[in-house]
Write a protein that holds these residues in place. Structure first.
Motif, short mmCIF file in Angstrom:
data_model
loop_
_atom_site.label_atom_id
_atom_site.label_comp_id
_atom_site.label_asym_id
_atom_site.label_seq_id
_atom_site.Cartn_x
_atom_site.Cartn_y
_atom_site.Cartn_z
N GLY A 101 0.84 -1.20 0.00
CA GLY A 101 0.00 0.00 0.00
C GLY A 101 0.87 1.25 0.00
N SER A 102 0.28 2.35 -0.44
CA SER A 102 1.05 3.60 -0.44
C SER A 102 1.30 4.05 0.99
CB SER A 102 0.34 4.67 -1.26
OG SER A 102 -0.94 4.90 -0.75
N THR A 103 0.50 3.57 1.94
CA THR A 103 0.74 3.88 3.36
C THR A 103 2.16 3.53 3.75
OG1 THR A 103 -1.57 3.28 3.79
CG2 THR A 103 -0.14 3.44 5.70
N LEU A 106 4.84 5.85 2.09
CA LEU A 106 4.95 7.15 2.77
C LEU A 106 5.75 7.00 4.07
CD1 LEU A 106 1.24 8.21 2.21
CD2 LEU A 106 3.22 9.39 1.25
N TRP A 127 -5.12 13.81 5.52
CA TRP A 127 -5.34 12.39 5.83
C TRP A 127 -4.56 12.13 7.12
CZ3 TRP A 127 -1.93 7.91 4.39
CH2 TRP A 127 -2.56 6.68 4.59
N TYR A 130 -0.75 10.94 7.92
CA TYR A 130 0.45 11.75 7.66
C TYR A 130 1.04 12.23 8.99
CZ TYR A 130 -1.17 12.52 2.78
OH TYR A 130 -1.60 12.38 1.48
N ASN A 173 -1.09 16.23 -1.40
CA ASN A 173 -1.97 15.16 -1.86
C ASN A 173 -2.88 15.75 -2.94
OD1 ASN A 173 -4.82 13.63 -0.14
ND2 ASN A 173 -3.54 12.76 -1.72
N ASN A 177 -7.70 14.03 -0.01
CA ASN A 177 -8.59 13.39 0.97
C ASN A 177 -8.44 14.23 2.24
OD1 ASN A 177 -9.90 11.84 2.84
ND2 ASN A 177 -8.40 10.16 2.85
N ASP A 206 1.48 12.68 -3.00
CA ASP A 206 0.60 11.52 -2.84
C ASP A 206 -0.56 11.63 -3.83
OD1 ASP A 206 -1.31 9.68 -2.06
OD2 ASP A 206 -1.34 10.26 0.05
N LEU A 208 -2.80 9.17 -4.64
CA LEU A 208 -3.58 7.94 -4.57
C LEU A 208 -4.93 8.03 -5.29
CD1 LEU A 208 -3.19 5.10 -3.43
CD2 LEU A 208 -4.75 5.75 -1.62
N TYR A 209 -5.56 9.20 -5.29
CA TYR A 209 -6.90 9.34 -5.91
C TYR A 209 -6.80 9.96 -7.29
CZ TYR A 209 -8.57 8.59 -1.13
OH TYR A 209 -8.83 8.06 0.12
N ALA A 240 -5.03 1.08 -5.04
CA ALA A 240 -6.19 0.93 -4.15
C ALA A 240 -7.44 1.62 -4.69
CB ALA A 240 -5.85 1.45 -2.76
N LYS A 241 -7.33 2.92 -4.95
CA LYS A 241 -8.56 3.65 -5.30
C LYS A 241 -8.80 3.63 -6.82
CE LYS A 241 -8.29 4.86 -0.93
NZ LYS A 241 -9.14 4.73 0.22
N ARG A 249 -3.48 -4.34 -1.09
CA ARG A 249 -2.31 -3.73 -0.47
C ARG A 249 -1.11 -3.63 -1.42
NH1 ARG A 249 -3.97 -0.87 1.19
NH2 ARG A 249 -2.45 -0.20 2.74
N1 PMP Z 1 -3.08 8.58 0.90
C1 PMP Z 1 -4.35 8.98 1.09
C2 PMP Z 1 -4.67 10.42 0.91
C3 PMP Z 1 -5.32 8.06 1.48
O1 PMP Z 1 -6.58 8.47 1.68
C4 PMP Z 1 -4.97 6.70 1.66
C5 PMP Z 1 -5.95 5.64 2.07
N2 PMP Z 1 -7.23 5.95 2.24
C6 PMP Z 1 -3.62 6.35 1.46
C7 PMP Z 1 -2.71 7.31 1.08
C8 PMP Z 1 -3.14 4.93 1.63
O2 PMP Z 1 -3.73 4.02 0.77
P1 PMP Z 1 -3.13 2.58 0.45
O3 PMP Z 1 -2.17 2.23 1.54
O4 PMP Z 1 -4.33 1.71 0.42
O5 PMP Z 1 -2.44 2.67 -0.89
#
Ligand code: PMP
Length: 402
Positions: A101-103, A106, A127, A130, A173, A177, A206, A208-209, A240-241, A249
């Protein structure tokens, strides 16, 4: 009973409000209540069939072993092609790492770079992870408010004011989000102009969206807007999104090889690699047909408009339909100070979110969790019937306030 001795690094970290709320919603549901979940970060689309088929085929082929720490060569190649396709960004193989996951991408970047007392600029509303990731990595978050009257976006002057000799990173971001704001190329250029004046500040971008946008195909990212920033930018994204693959993940980061190498070191000592099967699925997602992304964005746009109309019809609430993500950030300024049916006053957005859960069977996330009050976030990645029922419950809940 033995009590563990806790590390001060972790004991100061709060469990996220989101997780507390989710647990409470689960308890209420288990007690038979019909809670409508508006607080989740899950999309209500399935992972595309061809992606699931690719995962199945990979497992049958025996791709069930550890992969290289930094990801399979196939997925790294797909990520490079994706960054070129979507952002015209060229990265070498050694400039990519695949993460859980990008979590994780980061966090590894922050852990690899932060020393005590170093600062990371975080834009509110943010988010929440962070903030806690920076603290866990030993750094200090510096929060810059990006209020509604600036479209929830960073003003270049506010960035100038926030930078100190201790600033290590700016986290940005796009789309944002929880606000759904989308920075245009022009807005990113103005931010880039400030960053060019501060060569010691690195950029965590970031995206992700990035594909959930309602105007255009893909939200821009800083390294593509200003190539001179690329040598100090880490471009982070994931599947993910974009492909509704939240639980698979898989995320990735692209940036200078010297930073990527440090991130890989951390990963090799902590999680080894992302799931082999999920990586095969991610290859199919990134290399496969992309038309689905526009179709899904169109479905989400209709839901956004539908839900926003309901929300703006509720007394005391207001929201602007966002340009991206599947969240609506709703101002509840008009209900603060009012009294609940039990006589208690609504003082904060947390109070209001608690009221909505306990008395209207709606799970929403209070703005306090995102560093901006008084607001709450709802997801419109929900069925039409849920959106309608939620709209009605919200209207009744607001009407019941005095
Ligand atoms: N960045 C943002 C802004 C998010 O909202 C999320 C998850 N909701 C993530 C990163 C992490 O997503 P993931 O680990 O599923 O790639």
């Amino acid at each position: 009973m033995a009590v563990p001795v806790l590390s001060p690094r972790v004991s100061g970290i709060q469990p996220s409000l989101a997780s507390i709320l989710r647990r409470r919603a689960r308890e209420l549901r288990a007690a038979g209540r019909d809670i409508i979940e508006l607080s989740s970060g899950n999309l209500d689309f399935p992972t595309p069939d061809h992606v699931i088929a690719a995962a199945h085929a990979a497992a049958l082929r025996g791709e069930t072993l550890y992969t290289d720490v930094d990801g399979t060569p196939e997925l790294k190649q797909s990520v490079r092609a994706t960054l070129l396709r979507d952002h015209r960004l060229t990265y070498a193989e050694g400039e990519i790492v695949i993460c859980n996951g990008s979590t994780q991408a980061l966090f590894n970047a922050l852990l690899a770079t932060l020393s005590p007392a170093e600062e990371v600029i975080i834009l509110a509303p943010y988010w929440a992870p962070y903030l806690e990731q920076v603290r866990l990595a030993g750094g200090t978050p510096v929060i810059v408010p990006c209020p509604q009257n600036n479209g929830y976006k960073l003003r270049p002057d506010d960035l100038v004011a926030a930078i100190t000799p201790r600033t290590r990173w700016l986290i940005i971001n796009n789309p944002v989000n929880p606000s759904g704001a989308v920075y245009s190329r022009k807005e990113l250029s103005a931010i880039a102009a400030v960053l060019l004046q501060h060569p010691e500040v690195w950029i965590l971008s970031d995206g992700l969206y990035e594909h959930i946008v309602f105007d255009g195909d893909c939200a821009p990212t800083l390294a593509e807007i200003e190539p001179r920033l690329k040598p100090r930018t880490l471009t982070v994204s994931g599947v993910a999104k974009t492909y509704a693959m939240m639980g698979w993940r898989v995320g990735y980061a692209a940036g200078p090889a010297a930073l990527i190498r440090e991130m890989i070191k951390i990963q090799s000592q902590t999680t080894s690699c992302a799931s082999s099967i999920s990586q095969a699925a991610a290859v199919a997602a990134l290399n496969g047909p992309q038309e689905l992304l526009r179709q899904r964005a169109d479905v989400l746009r209709a839901k956004r408009d539908h839900f926003a109309r309901f929300l703006n019809g509720c007394s005391g609430l207001s929201c602007e339909p966002p340009q991206g993500t599947f969240y609506l950030l709703v101002s509840c300024a008009g209900v603060i100070g009012k009294c609940l049916p039990n006589g208690k006053q609504v003082l904060t957005d947390r109070d209001f979110a608690g009221y909505l859960l306990d008395h209207a069977d709606l799970a929403v996330l209070p703005g306090a969790d995102f560093g901006l009050s008084p607001y709450f976030r709802v997801s419109f990645a929900n069925s039409q019937s849920n959106i309608e029922a939620a709209g009605q419950r919200l209207r009744h809940a607001c009407e019941a306030l005095r």
